[in-house]
Scaffold this motif. Structure first.
Motif, PDB file in Angstrom:
ATOM      1  N   ILE B  25      47.046 -48.854  45.030  1.00 53.25           N
ATOM      2  CA  ILE B  25      46.934 -48.194  46.453  1.00 53.25           C
ATOM      3  C   ILE B  25      45.492 -47.580  46.563  1.00 53.25           C
ATOM      4  O   ILE B  25      45.134 -46.974  45.919  1.00 53.25           O
ATOM      5  N   GLU B  26      44.975 -47.981  47.771  1.00 53.43           N
ATOM      6  CA  GLU B  26      43.633 -47.350  48.066  1.00 53.43           C
ATOM      7  C   GLU B  26      43.835 -45.969  48.119  1.00 53.43           C
ATOM      8  O   GLU B  26      44.652 -45.498  48.929  1.00 53.43           O
ATOM      9  N   LYS B  27      42.825 -45.300  47.673  1.00 54.67           N
ATOM     10  CA  LYS B  27      43.035 -43.710  47.514  1.00 54.67           C
ATOM     11  C   LYS B  27      42.192 -43.316  48.681  1.00 54.67           C
ATOM     12  O   LYS B  27      40.972 -43.163  48.901  1.00 54.67           O
ATOM     13  N   VAL B  28      43.041 -42.936  49.900  1.00 50.64           N
ATOM     14  CA  VAL B  28      42.369 -42.444  51.185  1.00 50.64           C
ATOM     15  C   VAL B  28      42.961 -41.149  51.719  1.00 50.64           C
ATOM     16  O   VAL B  28      44.075 -40.907  51.132  1.00 50.64           O
ATOM     17  N   ASN B  29      42.216 -40.405  52.399  1.00 50.84           N
ATOM     18  CA  ASN B  29      43.007 -39.263  52.888  1.00 50.84           C
ATOM     19  C   ASN B  29      43.723 -39.686  54.301  1.00 50.84           C
ATOM     20  O   ASN B  29      42.914 -39.962  55.097  1.00 50.84           O
ATOM     21  N   PRO B  30      44.960 -39.643  54.541  1.00 48.51           N
ATOM     22  CA  PRO B  30      45.541 -40.034  55.386  1.00 48.51           C
ATOM     23  C   PRO B  30      45.745 -38.887  56.803  1.00 48.51           C
ATOM     24  O   PRO B  30      46.092 -39.213  57.501  1.00 48.51           O
ATOM     25  N   PHE B  31      45.321 -37.610  56.199  1.00 47.22           N
ATOM     26  CA  PHE B  31      45.240 -36.661  57.117  1.00 47.22           C
ATOM     27  C   PHE B  31      44.044 -36.372  57.977  1.00 47.22           C
ATOM     28  O   PHE B  31      42.922 -36.960  57.681  1.00 47.22           O
ATOM     29  N   GLU B  32      44.423 -35.928  59.121  1.00 48.81           N
ATOM     30  CA  GLU B  32      43.010 -35.700  60.127  1.00 48.81           C
ATOM     31  C   GLU B  32      43.142 -34.275  60.639  1.00 48.81           C
ATOM     32  O   GLU B  32      44.162 -33.517  60.630  1.00 48.81           O
ATOM     33  N   VAL B  33      41.732 -33.628  61.388  1.00 49.78           N
ATOM     34  CA  VAL B  33      41.882 -32.617  61.792  1.00 49.78           C
ATOM     35  C   VAL B  33      41.332 -32.460  63.274  1.00 49.78           C
ATOM     36  O   VAL B  33      40.902 -33.549  63.653  1.00 49.78           O
ATOM     37  N   PRO B  34      41.831 -31.650  64.036  1.00 45.18           N
ATOM     38  CA  PRO B  34      41.352 -31.755  65.547  1.00 45.18           C
ATOM     39  C   PRO B  34      39.582 -31.933  65.586  1.00 45.18           C
ATOM     40  O   PRO B  34      39.137 -31.363  64.760  1.00 45.18           O
ATOM     41  N   ASP B  35      39.284 -32.423  66.466  1.00 46.94           N
ATOM     42  CA  ASP B  35      37.812 -32.651  66.751  1.00 46.94           C
ATOM     43  C   ASP B  35      36.997 -31.307  66.668  1.00 46.94           C
ATOM     44  O   ASP B  35      37.591 -30.224  67.345  1.00 46.94           O
ATOM     45  N   GLY B  36      35.935 -31.276  66.030  1.00 50.25           N
ATOM     46  CA  GLY B  36      35.223 -30.148  65.843  1.00 50.25           C
ATOM     47  C   GLY B  36      35.879 -28.746  65.006  1.00 50.25           C
ATOM     48  O   GLY B  36      35.194 -27.883  64.919  1.00 50.25           O
ATOM     49  N   TYR B  37      36.910 -29.151  64.429  1.00 51.96           N
ATOM     50  CA  TYR B  37      37.554 -28.257  63.522  1.00 51.96           C
ATOM     51  C   TYR B  37      36.570 -27.468  62.597  1.00 51.96           C
ATOM     52  O   TYR B  37      36.545 -26.253  62.710  1.00 51.96           O
ATOM     53  N   PHE B  38      35.852 -28.391  61.768  1.00 52.01           N
ATOM     54  CA  PHE B  38      35.128 -27.647  60.713  1.00 52.01           C
ATOM     55  C   PHE B  38      33.896 -27.178  61.275  1.00 52.01           C
ATOM     56  O   PHE B  38      33.332 -26.189  60.680  1.00 52.01           O
ATOM     57  N   GLU B  39      33.343 -27.503  62.148  1.00 52.15           N
ATOM     58  CA  GLU B  39      32.263 -26.989  62.934  1.00 52.15           C
ATOM     59  C   GLU B  39      32.489 -25.561  63.264  1.00 52.15           C
ATOM     60  O   GLU B  39      31.693 -24.696  63.326  1.00 52.15           O
ATOM     61  N   ASN B  40      33.597 -25.284  63.951  1.00 48.58           N
ATOM     62  CA  ASN B  40      34.283 -23.964  64.393  1.00 48.58           C
ATOM     63  C   ASN B  40      34.557 -23.122  63.551  1.00 48.58           C
ATOM     64  O   ASN B  40      34.900 -21.803  63.694  1.00 48.58           O
ATOM     65  N   LEU B  41      35.094 -23.532  62.484  1.00 48.74           N
ATOM     66  CA  LEU B  41      35.951 -22.681  61.473  1.00 48.74           C
ATOM     67  C   LEU B  41      34.913 -21.566  60.973  1.00 48.74           C
ATOM     68  O   LEU B  41      35.433 -20.405  60.941  1.00 48.74           O
ATOM     69  N   PRO B  42      33.797 -21.622  60.618  1.00 50.57           N
ATOM     70  CA  PRO B  42      32.907 -20.622  60.055  1.00 50.57           C
ATOM     71  C   PRO B  42      33.062 -19.391  60.968  1.00 50.57           C
ATOM     72  O   PRO B  42      32.897 -18.198  60.745  1.00 50.57           O
ATOM     73  N   GLY B  43      32.716 -19.781  62.210  1.00 51.58           N
ATOM     74  CA  GLY B  43      32.686 -18.818  63.350  1.00 51.58           C
ATOM     75  C   GLY B  43      34.141 -18.156  63.534  1.00 51.58           C
ATOM     76  O   GLY B  43      34.088 -16.892  63.688  1.00 51.58           O
ATOM     77  N   LEU B  44      35.274 -18.783  63.493  1.00 49.07           N
ATOM     78  CA  LEU B  44      36.429 -18.129  63.408  1.00 49.07           C
ATOM     79  C   LEU B  44      36.673 -17.198  62.228  1.00 49.07           C
ATOM     80  O   LEU B  44      37.075 -16.212  62.516  1.00 49.07           O
ATOM     81  N   VAL B  45      36.327 -17.637  61.210  1.00 53.71           N
ATOM     82  CA  VAL B  45      36.459 -16.717  59.885  1.00 53.71           C
ATOM     83  C   VAL B  45      35.731 -15.471  60.089  1.00 53.71           C
ATOM     84  O   VAL B  45      36.117 -14.328  59.885  1.00 53.71           O
ATOM     85  N   SER B  46      34.185 -15.588  60.445  1.00 61.39           N
ATOM     86  CA  SER B  46      33.479 -14.574  60.768  1.00 61.39           C
ATOM     87  C   SER B  46      34.168 -13.611  61.720  1.00 61.39           C
ATOM     88  O   SER B  46      34.102 -12.320  61.586  1.00 61.39           O
ATOM     89  N   ASP B  47      34.530 -14.038  62.971  1.00 54.95           N
ATOM     90  CA  ASP B  47      35.140 -13.320  63.864  1.00 54.95           C
ATOM     91  C   ASP B  47      36.455 -12.298  63.282  1.00 54.95           C
ATOM     92  O   ASP B  47      36.783 -11.277  63.378  1.00 54.95           O
ATOM     93  N   ARG B  48      37.223 -12.984  62.332  1.00 55.18           N
ATOM     94  CA  ARG B  48      38.571 -12.371  61.834  1.00 55.18           C
ATOM     95  C   ARG B  48      37.851 -11.219  60.781  1.00 55.18           C
ATOM     96  O   ARG B  48      38.453 -10.126  60.701  1.00 55.18           O
ATOM     97  N   ILE B  49      36.816 -11.590  60.143  1.00 56.85           N
ATOM     98  CA  ILE B  49      36.311 -10.646  59.017  1.00 56.85           C
ATOM     99  C   ILE B  49      35.922  -9.290  60.096  1.00 56.85           C
ATOM    100  O   ILE B  49      36.120  -8.374  59.681  1.00 56.85           O
ATOM    101  N   ASN B  50      35.302  -9.508  61.083  1.00 54.66           N
ATOM    102  CA  ASN B  50      34.712  -8.483  61.866  1.00 54.66           C
ATOM    103  C   ASN B  50      35.935  -7.708  62.565  1.00 54.66           C
ATOM    104  O   ASN B  50      35.844  -6.493  62.578  1.00 54.66           O
TER     105      ASN B  50
END
Lengths: 182, 176
Positions: B25-50
């Motif tokens: 079986i081809e080893k692929v990742n069948p899951f997806e994330v919403p558009d821009g999720y990884f671009e926005n995550l560092p900012g969200l984490v930073s906000d939560r830490i602050n």
């Protein structure tokens, strides 16, 4: 963008003036690997997102005391794994249902998940993985998807290399039986 | 062949030996994330830490006021006791009354009287005993001690596999 080594990021994190920036770079460096590890265990994106943010906050709080002789990624991976185990246990306790039913629920939720794009065989594979006992599932994902060495897995899970090899062997055999069925 | 592809190849061969259908079986990742999720995550984490550090400061401030109120009450009680009794035996109470409010607050905060720090729990994880033989990956070391350990490990694995003994399932059953 230049990617710093873990050691360089830890050094920058130790200096107050560069701490926030170093942590931001650390998040960018490892966010995808940690996310996919969590996501495959909890299935739902929103749950994975909540957990990942919690994991980063725990990393932020603990990083100053992190001993740099240990592997940074292994340490972060362990925090993420524990967060997943805690989440699944809470879910089981909240609804007073056996773990196997939690996995069944996760399996059913896959079919309606808007962020699942796999074809029929991938869906069957994910259901097979979700039919495994919790810890065996973690072992399988770490070896199959993340291609981790048994030594690294041992550091994360605190289980002997021999037990991990046996666990992976049994997991793969069960999945083989599941996907070869009907 | 570089080390990473060598390692991937080892894993693929291992799987072929255990589960031939699965290995095809081809080893692929069948899951997806919403558009821009990884671009926005560092900012969200930073906000939560602050937010967290703001919340922590607010908690400390609230607690400081609470301890100040307690200390003030103690001062008042001691003062009343002094007025009514007016005896030399009041020295102990007066000592209490004359304690600096900030000193009381600081002592209580230093004792960690109001919280359990999460990093202490993380520290426990970090200092958890590690098996030194397990840290170097599979089969990268040398020496007779390590060879013996590897032999023992192989024997254990063979025993578990030949006997179809599923260790994880046993552990899960014991824990449930």
């Amino acid at each position: 963008m230049e990617e710093y080594s873990d050691q360089e990021l830890l050094q920058q994190f130790g200096v107050e003036s560069t701490r926030s920036n170093a942590f931001d770079l650390l998040v960018k460096k490892y966010q995808k690997r940690l996310y996919w590890h969590i996501r495959k265990l909890v299935v739902d994106h929103e749950d994975a997102n909540d957990m990942l943010q919690n994991v980063w906050i725990k990393i932020w709080n603990g990083l100053a005391k992190f001993r740099s002789d240990a592997g940074l990624y292994t340490w972060m991976y362990r925090i993420a794994t524990n967060e997943c185990l805690t989440f699944l246990n809470k879910k089981r306790n909240k609804f007073l249902i056996p773990l196997v039913d939690v996995e069944n629920q996760l399996s059913q939720s896959l079919e309606g998940d808007m962020y699942f794009s796999g074809d029929a065989i991938q869906l069957k594979l994910q259901k097979a993985i979700l039919s495994l006992p919790e810890k065996q599932r973690i072992v399988f994902n770490m070896r199959y998807y993340d291609e981790m060495k048994y030594g690294e897995m041992s550091e994360v899970l605190g289980t002997s290399v021999g037990a991990l090899k046996a666990s992976y062997h049994h997991a793969a055999k069960k999945i083989e039986t599941f996907i070869s069925g009907d | 062949m570089n080390t990473n592809s060598q390692h991937s190849d080892e894993i693929r061969k291992e799987l072929e030996g255990i589960a031939p259908t699965l290995s095809k079986i081809e080893k692929v990742n069948p899951f997806e994330v919403p558009d821009g999720y990884f671009e926005n995550l560092p900012g969200l984490v930073s906000d939560r830490i602050n937010e967290g550090s703001t919340a922590h400061r607010a908690t400390v401030r609230t607690l400081t006021l609470r301890w100040a109120a307690v200390a003030a009450s103690i001062t008042l009680i001691a003062a009343f006791a002094y007025i009514f009794n007016n005896t030399s035996e009041l020295n102990n109470n007066m000592d209490l009354a004359q304690l600096d409010i900030e000193e009381i607050t600081e002592a209580l905060l230093n004792e960690g009287a109001y919280t359990i720090e999460e990093e202490d729990l993380i520290e426990l994880l970090v200092t958890k005993d590690e098996d030194p033989s397990a840290g170097s990956g599979s089969g990268s070391g040398s020496g007779s001690g390590q060879e013996k350990e590897e032999t023992d490990t192989d024997e254990i694995i063979d025993y578990l596999i030949d006997g179809d003994i599923d260790l994880t399932t046993i552990i899960d059953e014991l824990e449930s």
